[in-house]
Design a protein around this motif. Sequence first.
Motif, mmCIF file in Angstrom:
data_model
loop_
_atom_site.group_PDB
_atom_site.id
_atom_site.type_symbol
_atom_site.label_atom_id
_atom_site.label_comp_id
_atom_site.label_asym_id
_atom_site.label_seq_id
_atom_site.Cartn_x
_atom_site.Cartn_y
_atom_site.Cartn_z
ATOM 1 N N ASN A 155 34.110 46.172 48.107
ATOM 2 C CA ASN A 155 33.297 46.136 47.125
ATOM 3 C C ASN A 155 32.583 46.639 46.196
ATOM 4 O O ASN A 155 32.366 45.889 44.945
ATOM 5 N N TYR A 192 36.814 47.319 44.083
ATOM 6 C CA TYR A 192 37.502 46.962 43.200
ATOM 7 C C TYR A 192 37.540 45.679 43.148
ATOM 8 O O TYR A 192 36.371 44.884 43.700
ATOM 9 N N TRP A 193 38.051 45.495 41.694
ATOM 10 C CA TRP A 193 37.077 44.428 40.533
ATOM 11 C C TRP A 193 37.950 43.326 40.334
ATOM 12 O O TRP A 193 37.802 42.416 39.950
ATOM 13 N N HIS A 194 39.186 43.276 41.047
ATOM 14 C CA HIS A 194 40.130 42.850 40.648
ATOM 15 C C HIS A 194 40.350 41.521 41.245
ATOM 16 O O HIS A 194 39.506 41.314 42.751
#
Length: 207
Positions: free
Chosen positions: A74, A77-79
């Motif tokens: 959370n 990791y934004w992808h």
Amino acid sequence: MKTIQFIGFLIIALSSSAQDRAAIKLATLARIPRERQVALIRNAITSEDSSSAISLKRQAYYTALRRLAESLKNEYYWHNEFPTDVFAGIDQRAEALVAVHYPATPTTGASYVDELRDSYRNAMAEELVVSMARQICTRTKESDVQIVGQPLMMDFQQWEQNWKSAGNIKGAPTPKATLGGGIGKQEGAAFEQHATRSKRNRTGPRQ
């Protein structure tokens, strides 16, 4: 006048560059080893624990590892390529690894199967958390990343040392005792014990 214009241009350029950089806070990553230690202490196995109690503690540790992995996911990791289930596939893989231990037999090792399964799941869960930490630390060293807040830097070797130190808890429900130090390795007294238990359940080759 030219000097003032140059300073203004420099400020604008630096501001634009900062906006283009990915802002990362390392506080979440830094506290993962400590949170692991808390989970291990809370679920430490004692000589008074029954088999079912031990199993519940190993499963509780797995749940704690899931929370750690989800917190990293959370935060960093934004992808959209990350599975919704941060431990996707671990349960199925553990079942296969357990099954491998019982060739040429119509049954498995009864209650020991649960211990083996829990140990494989926890080993893979630990490996995932460590892998995530390694990649996050590597990413922070790249030029398009800006670290905000404290700590200002995170070296993976130091993080890993903290992680390992956090695991030095008496009675910790870690998979090392069952798996001999790594997934797929069948060395050590634990596997000798397992082999003896397995033979008790073998009724001979199928005709």
